[in-house]
Design a protein around this motif. Structure first.
Motif, PDB file in Angstrom:
ATOM      1  N   ILE A  44      -2.467   1.979  -2.795  1.00 32.58           N
ATOM      2  CA  ILE A  44      -3.372   1.627  -1.697  1.00 32.58           C
ATOM      3  C   ILE A  44      -3.090   2.573  -0.543  1.00 32.58           C
ATOM      4  N   GLU A  45      -4.032   3.472  -0.308  1.00 36.84           N
ATOM      5  CA  GLU A  45      -3.840   4.476   0.744  1.00 36.84           C
ATOM      6  C   GLU A  45      -5.165   4.863   1.386  1.00 36.84           C
ATOM      7  N   SER A  46      -6.094   3.902   1.425  1.00 35.90           N
ATOM      8  CA  SER A  46      -7.374   4.101   2.117  1.00 35.90           C
ATOM      9  C   SER A  46      -7.967   2.729   2.426  1.00 35.90           C
ATOM     10  N   HIS A  47      -8.985   2.703   3.270  1.00 37.63           N
ATOM     11  CA  HIS A  47      -9.671   1.439   3.571  1.00 37.63           C
ATOM     12  C   HIS A  47     -10.338   0.894   2.308  1.00 37.63           C
ATOM     13  N   PHE A  48     -10.873   1.796   1.497  1.00 30.44           N
ATOM     14  CA  PHE A  48     -11.535   1.392   0.253  1.00 30.44           C
ATOM     15  C   PHE A  48     -10.531   0.725  -0.690  1.00 30.44           C
ATOM     16  N   ASP A  49      -9.384   1.393  -0.914  1.00 28.57           N
ATOM     17  CA  ASP A  49      -8.343   0.812  -1.778  1.00 28.57           C
ATOM     18  C   ASP A  49      -7.977  -0.584  -1.282  1.00 28.57           C
ATOM     19  N   GLU A  50      -7.861  -0.697   0.019  1.00 30.22           N
ATOM     20  CA  GLU A  50      -7.450  -1.975   0.605  1.00 30.22           C
ATOM     21  C   GLU A  50      -8.459  -3.073   0.334  1.00 30.22           C
ATOM     22  N   ALA A  51      -9.727  -2.741   0.531  1.00 25.24           N
ATOM     23  CA  ALA A  51     -10.780  -3.751   0.352  1.00 25.24           C
ATOM     24  C   ALA A  51     -10.811  -4.248  -1.088  1.00 25.24           C
ATOM     25  N   ILE A  52     -10.684  -3.328  -2.033  1.00 28.06           N
ATOM     26  CA  ILE A  52     -10.710  -3.738  -3.441  1.00 28.06           C
ATOM     27  C   ILE A  52      -9.458  -4.547  -3.782  1.00 28.06           C
ATOM     28  N   SER A  53      -8.324  -4.115  -3.267  1.00 28.35           N
ATOM     29  CA  SER A  53      -7.062  -4.790  -3.612  1.00 28.35           C
ATOM     30  C   SER A  53      -7.029  -6.223  -3.086  1.00 28.35           C
ATOM     31  N   ALA A  54      -7.740  -6.475  -1.982  1.00 27.63           N
ATOM     32  CA  ALA A  54      -7.699  -7.823  -1.395  1.00 27.63           C
ATOM     33  C   ALA A  54      -8.208  -8.874  -2.380  1.00 27.63           C
ATOM     34  N   VAL A  55      -9.209  -8.522  -3.172  1.00 31.77           N
ATOM     35  CA  VAL A  55      -9.727  -9.482  -4.161  1.00 31.77           C
ATOM     36  C   VAL A  55      -8.627  -9.825  -5.173  1.00 31.77           C
ATOM     37  N   ILE A  74       2.718 -10.801   0.650  1.00 26.60           N
ATOM     38  CA  ILE A  74       1.770  -9.743   0.292  1.00 26.60           C
ATOM     39  C   ILE A  74       2.473  -8.417   0.556  1.00 26.60           C
ATOM     40  N   ALA A  75       2.839  -7.741  -0.547  1.00 22.47           N
ATOM     41  CA  ALA A  75       3.786  -6.628  -0.454  1.00 22.47           C
ATOM     42  C   ALA A  75       3.113  -5.268  -0.418  1.00 22.47           C
ATOM     43  N   CYS A  76       2.137  -5.134   0.477  1.00 21.95           N
ATOM     44  CA  CYS A  76       1.566  -3.826   0.785  1.00 21.95           C
ATOM     45  C   CYS A  76       1.441  -3.748   2.296  1.00 21.95           C
ATOM     46  N   PHE A  77       1.710  -2.583   2.873  1.00 21.36           N
ATOM     47  CA  PHE A  77       1.874  -2.489   4.315  1.00 21.36           C
ATOM     48  C   PHE A  77       0.580  -2.686   5.109  1.00 21.36           C
ATOM     49  N   GLY A  78      -0.567  -2.710   4.444  1.00 21.71           N
ATOM     50  CA  GLY A  78      -1.803  -3.047   5.160  1.00 21.71           C
ATOM     51  C   GLY A  78      -2.051  -4.547   5.217  1.00 21.71           C
ATOM     52  N   SER A 112       9.365   2.770  15.852  1.00 19.95           N
ATOM     53  CA  SER A 112       8.297   3.569  15.255  1.00 19.95           C
ATOM     54  C   SER A 112       8.160   3.176  13.796  1.00 19.95           C
ATOM     55  N   VAL A 113       6.985   3.442  13.244  1.00 23.48           N
ATOM     56  CA  VAL A 113       6.698   3.173  11.838  1.00 23.48           C
ATOM     57  C   VAL A 113       6.677   4.520  11.114  1.00 23.48           C
ATOM     58  N   VAL A 114       7.300   4.593   9.941  1.00 23.41           N
ATOM     59  CA  VAL A 114       7.192   5.782   9.088  1.00 23.41           C
ATOM     60  C   VAL A 114       6.532   5.355   7.785  1.00 23.41           C
ATOM     61  N   THR A 115       5.325   5.883   7.577  1.00 28.05           N
ATOM     62  CA  THR A 115       4.531   5.457   6.439  1.00 28.05           C
ATOM     63  C   THR A 115       4.298   6.628   5.483  1.00 28.05           C
ATOM     64  N   THR A 116       3.321   6.485   4.608  1.00 30.18           N
ATOM     65  CA  THR A 116       3.122   7.443   3.517  1.00 30.18           C
ATOM     66  C   THR A 116       2.217   8.601   3.965  1.00 30.18           C
ATOM     67  N   THR A 120      -3.244   6.864   6.357  1.00 27.57           N
ATOM     68  CA  THR A 120      -2.983   5.420   6.400  1.00 27.57           C
ATOM     69  C   THR A 120      -2.419   4.969   7.752  1.00 27.57           C
ATOM     70  N   CYS A 121      -2.116   5.931   8.636  1.00 31.03           N
ATOM     71  CA  CYS A 121      -1.539   5.538   9.934  1.00 31.03           C
ATOM     72  C   CYS A 121      -2.465   4.582  10.683  1.00 31.03           C
ATOM     73  N   ILE A 122      -3.756   4.826  10.576  1.00 30.85           N
ATOM     74  CA  ILE A 122      -4.712   3.991  11.313  1.00 30.85           C
ATOM     75  C   ILE A 122      -4.658   2.530  10.846  1.00 30.85           C
ATOM     76  N   ILE A 123      -4.319   2.339   9.574  1.00 33.25           N
ATOM     77  CA  ILE A 123      -4.221   0.965   9.054  1.00 33.25           C
ATOM     78  C   ILE A 123      -3.086   0.236   9.769  1.00 33.25           C
ATOM     79  N   ALA A 124      -1.937   0.884   9.879  1.00 32.89           N
ATOM     80  CA  ALA A 124      -0.808   0.264  10.594  1.00 32.89           C
ATOM     81  C   ALA A 124      -1.139   0.102  12.078  1.00 32.89           C
ATOM     82  N   GLU A 125      -1.839   1.086  12.653  1.00 27.53           N
ATOM     83  CA  GLU A 125      -2.182   0.985  14.082  1.00 27.53           C
ATOM     84  C   GLU A 125      -3.114  -0.190  14.345  1.00 27.53           C
ATOM     85  N   HIS A 126      -4.085  -0.394  13.465  1.00 22.68           N
ATOM     86  CA  HIS A 126      -4.973  -1.555  13.621  1.00 22.68           C
ATOM     87  C   HIS A 126      -4.191  -2.863  13.516  1.00 22.68           C
ATOM     88  N   LEU A 127      -3.253  -2.920  12.583  1.00 21.43           N
ATOM     89  CA  LEU A 127      -2.456  -4.147  12.440  1.00 21.43           C
ATOM     90  C   LEU A 127      -1.623  -4.398  13.695  1.00 21.43           C
TER      91      LEU A 127
END
Ligand code: 2AL
Length: 243
Positions: A44-55, A74-78, A112-116, A120-127
């Protein structure tokens, strides 16, 4: 106490690693099990991946409800599907990003957050904004490694993460670092030793918070917006959700 770790991506090796990291910190008497959805993105490394994974996450919660689970992680950083997951159960549901942010604020005033990957930084920033932690976070940084490189010993992922953590320590004016991917769950000790800062890792943070909530008999509130969803028909391939 049975804590179910849901890896929202479908990479079984990562699920196993997440389960092992959770089990290492769990109290004696806590059972930790780890699952991943049957279908969905391998990482999961995009908004699309995230949306599909939520289901897939929500399907795993439904399954857990038939298996006597006491708390979910829920063990994904988004934290995909977090609030929807809470609607489906009275058990606590904890996202690894929110768990890590909470613990980081208890041991430092700034982190600070260190991600992949950079995207994907924007996902953590939104959270951080949604959860009210933006003020505590100096910077969301990327080591520029695809998630699945964390499964590949030859990919130098650890070195790149350590390099980025060292830059964060030198430049950000922080007291702690949050690791921004469930796939980093086995790297915490090595990173801490190499960087010399407290390293907050979300899977382990979430397991300990889940244990605390279950011990305190605190479950997801069913008063208000996290009440079970209204029963209604679902059409097409989602018709099983209405039954
Ligand atoms: C993640 C994560 O934790 N699992 C995954 O597949 N992607 N997060 C990330 N920032 O890449």
């Amino acid at each position: 106490m049975h804590i179910r770790l849901i890896n929202p991506n479908t990479t079984a090796s990562m699920t196993e690693k997440i389960g092992a990291a959770g089990a290492r910190v769990a109290a004696a008497g806590t059972r930790v099990s780890a699952t991943n959805p049957e279908a969905g993105p391998v990482s999961i490394e995009s908004h699309f991946d995230e949306a599909i994974s939520a289901v897939g996450v929500l399907e795993e919660i439904r399954r857990g409800e038939t298996e006597g689970v006491d708390a979910y992680v829920i063990a994904c950083f988004g934290d995909p599907g977090l609030l929807a997951a809470r609607e489906l159960t009275v058990a606590p549901v904890i996202g690894i990003a929110e768990a890590a942010f909470h613990l980081a604020t208890l041991i430092s005033t700034r982190f600070s957050v260190v991600t992949t990957l950079g995207r994907t930084c924007i996902i953590a920033e939104h959270l951080l904004q949604n959860y009210g932690f933006a003020h505590h976070c100096r910077k969301v940084r990327a080591a520029e490694i695809p998630v699945l490189d964390l499964e590949d010993d030859g990919a130098c992922a650890l070195d790149r993460i350590i390099d980025e953590c060292r830059r964060a320590k030198a430049e950000d004016g922080i007291g702690a670092i949050v690791l921004g991917c469930g796939g980093m769950a086995d790297l915490t000790d090595e990173i801490r030793e190499a960087v010399g800062l407290p390293i907050v890792e979300g899977v382990t943070a979430a397991v300990k918070l889940a244990e605390s909530l279950v011990s305190l008999r605190l479950g997801t509130s069913k008063y208000g917006d996290l009440a079970f969803p209204r029963q209604k028909p679902f059409t097409g391939r989602f018709d099983y959700l209405g039954r």
